[in-house]
Motif scaffolding. Sequence first.
Motif, PDB file in Angstrom:
ATOM      1  N   LEU A 198       0.960  -1.235   0.385  1.00  0.00           N
ATOM      2  CA  LEU A 198       0.124  -0.134   0.076  1.00  0.00           C
ATOM      3  C   LEU A 198       0.957   1.248  -0.538  1.00  0.00           C
ATOM      4  CD1 LEU A 198      -2.820  -0.985   2.909  1.00  0.00           C
ATOM      5  CD2 LEU A 198      -2.519  -1.370   0.227  1.00  0.00           C
ATOM      6  N   VAL A 255       0.590   4.924   0.418  1.00  0.00           N
ATOM      7  CA  VAL A 255      -0.701   6.057   1.005  1.00  0.00           C
ATOM      8  C   VAL A 255       0.154   6.533   1.293  1.00  0.00           C
ATOM      9  CG1 VAL A 255      -1.749   5.927   3.354  1.00  0.00           C
ATOM     10  CG2 VAL A 255      -0.588   3.529   2.467  1.00  0.00           C
ATOM     11  N   TRP A 265      -1.029  -1.472  -4.350  1.00  0.00           N
ATOM     12  CA  TRP A 265      -2.203   0.153  -4.778  1.00  0.00           C
ATOM     13  C   TRP A 265      -1.841   0.980  -4.095  1.00  0.00           C
ATOM     14  CZ3 TRP A 265      -5.567  -4.764  -2.475  1.00  0.00           C
ATOM     15  CH2 TRP A 265      -6.037  -5.385  -3.531  1.00  0.00           C
ATOM     16  N   LEU A 270      -3.407   4.403  -1.807  1.00  0.00           N
ATOM     17  CA  LEU A 270      -4.088   4.760  -0.606  1.00  0.00           C
ATOM     18  C   LEU A 270      -3.839   5.884  -0.725  1.00  0.00           C
ATOM     19  CD1 LEU A 270      -6.411   3.464   1.332  1.00  0.00           C
ATOM     20  CD2 LEU A 270      -4.902   2.763   2.638  1.00  0.00           C
ATOM     21  N   VAL A 301      -5.399   8.322   2.459  1.00  0.00           N
ATOM     22  CA  VAL A 301      -6.083   8.963   3.830  1.00  0.00           C
ATOM     23  C   VAL A 301      -6.924   9.778   4.271  1.00  0.00           C
ATOM     24  CG1 VAL A 301      -6.673   7.443   6.336  1.00  0.00           C
ATOM     25  CG2 VAL A 301      -5.160   6.223   4.601  1.00  0.00           C
ATOM     26  N   ASN A 357     -15.389   4.816   2.492  1.00  0.00           N
ATOM     27  CA  ASN A 357     -14.555   4.435   1.659  1.00  0.00           C
ATOM     28  C   ASN A 357     -14.804   4.160  -0.241  1.00  0.00           C
ATOM     29  OD1 ASN A 357     -13.025   2.157   0.794  1.00  0.00           O
ATOM     30  ND2 ASN A 357     -13.737   0.872   2.060  1.00  0.00           N
ATOM     31  N   ARG A 377      -7.894   4.099  -3.754  1.00  0.00           N
ATOM     32  CA  ARG A 377      -8.862   4.130  -2.950  1.00  0.00           C
ATOM     33  C   ARG A 377      -8.785   5.127  -1.862  1.00  0.00           C
ATOM     34  NH1 ARG A 377     -12.604  -0.077  -0.975  1.00  0.00           N
ATOM     35  NH2 ARG A 377     -11.648  -1.450  -2.561  1.00  0.00           N
ATOM     36  N   LEU A 384     -10.790   2.851   7.139  1.00  0.00           N
ATOM     37  CA  LEU A 384      -9.370   2.269   6.990  1.00  0.00           C
ATOM     38  C   LEU A 384      -9.602   1.113   7.374  1.00  0.00           C
ATOM     39  CD1 LEU A 384      -6.702   1.880   6.246  1.00  0.00           C
ATOM     40  CD2 LEU A 384      -5.919   2.667   8.655  1.00  0.00           C
ATOM     41  N   PHE A 426     -11.721  -1.746   4.767  1.00  0.00           N
ATOM     42  CA  PHE A 426     -10.553  -1.887   3.422  1.00  0.00           C
ATOM     43  C   PHE A 426      -9.840  -2.393   3.640  1.00  0.00           C
ATOM     44  CE2 PHE A 426      -6.859  -0.990   1.441  1.00  0.00           C
ATOM     45  CZ  PHE A 426      -6.613  -1.033   0.374  1.00  0.00           C
TER      46      PHE A 426
END
Length: 300
Positions: free
Chosen positions: A98, A100, A218, A220, A222, A245, A263, A270, A273
């Motif tokens: 991930l 982020v 992926w 992501l 937040v 989400n 995402r 979180l 997910f």
Amino acid sequence: YLDRSSGQHVLHGQPRRMACWIRFVINMDELTSNVLDWLNKSGFPTEYRVAQTLINNSFITRQGDIYEDLESGSKREIDIVGTRLFNASENSLLSLTLVVECKSSADKPWVLFQSPKSDSDFSDVFHNIFWQQTSGSDSAIRFLNDVKEKILKVEGRNSSKIYSEVPHAFSVVQGLRKPKTPDASYAASTGVTKAAVSQRLRANGYSEYESPHVEFIWPLIVLDAPLFVATPDDSGEFELTRCDNAVLEWQSTVGEVDRIDIRIVTPEGLPEFLYWAIGALNTVVEHAGSELDSMFNEWK
């Protein structure tokens, strides 16, 4: 000591300026308070909480990771990169990475725009193009497609084990910002895409694993701020729905990537997910782990 004749405090024969010292302590306390207030209003607390959540879910986590911007060639920083390993079989590995970006803006919500004629609101574990393998790109793509079909045949179409039913959007904006102020949602989406592309290229450049390895990468975001989905009704008026989400189908201009699923979750979304993502990779391992060995043997 205290000079009783003058009433002054004396240090090494010189009067001590107590008023200045007291004022300095008071100013330091005020500075500390201001710095703490600034820190708590910034995105740093969110970043630390997200990193701890990933660690609690068995992700190997790096904060402040540096990547190369493919467009400018500059070195840039992404907030967090977290990787979780899955033992696919005796001789091979799957992993989920991930990439982020954390954002915080309590007074400036983000708004996702959803098409009223969206064919599907399902995001599957294989949909994102970001994954890398030790070798044999074409055979890996065929393998992953075969695995997907096998899982769907066993689990059923739109199985929740590999599909996540969340709102899908084609665009995002940061709401309530002042005119001519840069859109933080656009910058975050572009930045996390660049970091994910860089992560894939960096992973393809070397192998830190002794076993054959397939990696899902992926992007992501937040978001520690209100997140809305805007959907037009038949009259063209928008309806707003809060969500925690969602998936942004981002039209990218980075490298050879023209589309990527990003995402976007709130801190509250979180855990949901992560629960789905880890479960989805475990499903892949359950149905395909033994077949990975034969695929990797073909690559050798």
